[in-house]
Scaffold this active site. Structure first.
Site, PDB file in Angstrom:
ATOM      1  N   ASP A 104       0.886  -1.195  -0.048  1.00  6.26           N
ATOM      2  CA  ASP A 104      -0.011  -0.040  -0.009  1.00  6.26           C
ATOM      3  C   ASP A 104       0.944   1.245   0.017  1.00  6.26           C
ATOM      4  OD1 ASP A 104      -2.398   1.593   0.090  1.00  6.26           O
ATOM      5  OD2 ASP A 104      -3.120   0.470   1.981  1.00  6.26           O
ATOM      6  N   ASP A 105       0.243   2.462  -0.425  1.00  5.07           N
ATOM      7  CA  ASP A 105       1.199   3.579  -0.484  1.00  5.07           C
ATOM      8  C   ASP A 105       1.404   4.090   0.711  1.00  5.07           C
ATOM      9  OD1 ASP A 105      -1.467   4.358  -0.036  1.00  5.07           O
ATOM     10  OD2 ASP A 105      -1.562   5.961  -1.298  1.00  5.07           O
ATOM     11  N   ASP A 108      -2.006   4.987   7.892  1.00  4.79           N
ATOM     12  CA  ASP A 108      -2.209   6.602   8.573  1.00  4.79           C
ATOM     13  C   ASP A 108      -2.769   5.772   9.931  1.00  4.79           C
ATOM     14  OD1 ASP A 108      -3.543   8.761   9.580  1.00  4.79           O
ATOM     15  OD2 ASP A 108      -3.696   9.454   7.889  1.00  4.79           O
TER      16      ASP A 108
HETATM   17  O1  LIG Z   1      -4.312   3.737   7.721  1.00  6.31           O
HETATM   18  P1  LIG Z   1      -5.407   4.330   7.396  1.00  6.31           P
HETATM   19  O2  LIG Z   1      -6.110   5.319   8.087  1.00  6.31           O
HETATM   20  O3  LIG Z   1      -6.598   3.238   6.924  1.00  6.31           O
HETATM   21  O4  LIG Z   1      -5.409   5.066   5.718  1.00  6.31           O
HETATM   22  C1  LIG Z   1      -4.580   4.522   4.868  1.00  6.31           C
HETATM   23  C2  LIG Z   1      -5.175   4.105   3.848  1.00  6.31           C
HETATM   24  O5  LIG Z   1      -6.017   5.265   3.277  1.00  6.31           O
HETATM   25  C3  LIG Z   1      -5.914   5.510   1.823  1.00  6.31           C
HETATM   26  O6  LIG Z   1      -6.631   4.884   0.983  1.00  6.31           O
HETATM   27  P2  LIG Z   1      -8.067   5.494   0.690  1.00  6.31           P
HETATM   28  O7  LIG Z   1      -9.048   4.560   1.525  1.00  6.31           O
HETATM   29  O8  LIG Z   1      -7.957   6.940   0.876  1.00  6.31           O
HETATM   30  O9  LIG Z   1      -8.434   4.836  -0.834  1.00  6.31           O
HETATM   31  P3  LIG Z   1      -7.452   5.276  -2.271  1.00  6.31           P
HETATM   32  O10 LIG Z   1      -6.086   4.378  -1.831  1.00  6.31           O
HETATM   33  O11 LIG Z   1      -8.375   4.783  -3.336  1.00  6.31           O
HETATM   34  O12 LIG Z   1      -6.996   6.752  -2.243  1.00  6.31           O
HETATM   35  C4  LIG Z   1      -4.403   4.976   1.664  1.00  6.31           C
HETATM   36  O13 LIG Z   1      -4.175   4.713   0.143  1.00  6.31           O
HETATM   37  C5  LIG Z   1      -4.335   3.757   2.287  1.00  6.31           C
HETATM   38  O14 LIG Z   1      -4.974   2.511   1.955  1.00  6.31           O
HETATM   39  O1  HPA Z   2      -1.818  11.506   4.316  1.00  4.85           O
HETATM   40  C1  HPA Z   2      -2.618  10.916   3.574  1.00  4.85           C
HETATM   41  N1  HPA Z   2      -2.511  11.227   2.166  1.00  4.85           N
HETATM   42  C2  HPA Z   2      -3.136  10.723   1.307  1.00  4.85           C
HETATM   43  N2  HPA Z   2      -4.142   9.837   1.659  1.00  4.85           N
HETATM   44  C3  HPA Z   2      -4.274   9.370   2.797  1.00  4.85           C
HETATM   45  N3  HPA Z   2      -5.108   8.592   3.255  1.00  4.85           N
HETATM   46  C4  HPA Z   2      -4.999   8.423   4.477  1.00  4.85           C
HETATM   47  N4  HPA Z   2      -4.229   9.311   5.083  1.00  4.85           N
HETATM   48  C5  HPA Z   2      -3.666  10.067   3.782  1.00  4.85           C
HETATM   49 MG   LIG Z   3      -5.587   3.257  -0.200  1.00  8.30          MG
END
Ligand SMILES: O=P(O)(O)OC[C@H]1O[C@H](OP(=O)(O)OP(=O)(O)O)[C@H](O)[C@@H]1O
Ligand code: HPA
Ligand SMILES: [Mg+2]
Length: 173
Positions: A104-105, A108
């Site tokens: 995952d990227d 958080d």
């Molecule tokens: O640790 P957390 O608080 O769960 O946050 C982290 C997750 O939030 C974002 O995904 P998001 O649900 O925004 O979807 P996306 O990847 O499609 O942007 C990010 O890419 C992680 O997968």
């Molecule tokens: O810091 C952040 N950046 C982008 N997307 C996210 N989703 C949870 N935390 C983040």
């Molecule tokens: Mg995500």
């Protein structure tokens, strides 16, 4: 402290902006690949959509992995955390995840990582960025940022003109 809520409206959460370029993301994803190659071999890679797909592509290329699956998770609507939804499960038979790499990227709060780990407890969870609350849930990551940081990924941003710091600092809010 700068505050950002690029989407506007509502109660803006106050975060330190942490912009990341494509080049930085490529470099840090490659740094993650260096750490992961020592932990292999891997049966394949599971990208957590959507943010995980970019580092997953880079890592798959570096580790020469060609079996790639996705676990589709939605949690945030712009900067607001909502109810976590698993939209699509892994299709490949990965069992408990042993010898599978999850990418995952970022982590958080760790909510997404916890849901994924509950499904695949033996898989290795790797992210490029980690905030302190989510860090205990990640096996390997590259860069830690503070909890009050909002990482601005290149796919969520575009260049725009900004006021000089001196002018922005004196502007009434
Ligand atoms: O640790 P957390 O608080 O769960 O946050 C982290 C997750 O939030 C974002 O995904 P998001 O649900 O925004 O979807 P996306 O990847 O499609 O942007 C990010 O890419 C992680 O997968
Ligand atoms: O810091 C952040 N950046 C982008 N997307 C996210 N989703 C949870 N935390 C983040
Ligand atoms: Mg995500």
């Amino acid at each position: 402290m700068n505050d950002i809520n690029p989407y506007g409206g509502g109660e803006p959460p106050v975060y330190k902006p942490f912009p990341v370029s494509w080049e930085e993301l490529h470099r840090y994803s490659k740094a993650l690949a260096w750490r992961l190659i020592e932990r292999g071999p891997w049966s394949g890679l599971i990208a957590i959509t959507r943010g995980g797909m970019v580092p997953a592509a880079i890592i798959a290329r570096e580790l020469d992995l060609r079996v790639i699956d996705t676990l589709c998770v939605a949690s945030y609507e712009e900067m607001a955390q909502g109810e976590l939804q698993i939209l699509k499960d892994v299709k490949q038979d990965v069992g408990d995840g042993e010898r599978w790499l999850i990418v995952d990227d970022l982590v958080d709060t760790g909510k997404t990582a916890r849901a994924v780990r509950d499904r695949l407890p033996k898989a290795h969870f790797a992210t490029v960025y980690a905030k302190p609350a989510g860090r205990p849930l990640v096996d390997t990551f590259v860069t830690e940022v503070s909890q009050d940081t909002w990482i601005l990924f290149p796919w969520d941003t575009e260049p725009q003109a900004v006021a000089p710091i001196a002018k922005a600092a004196t502007r009434p809010r």
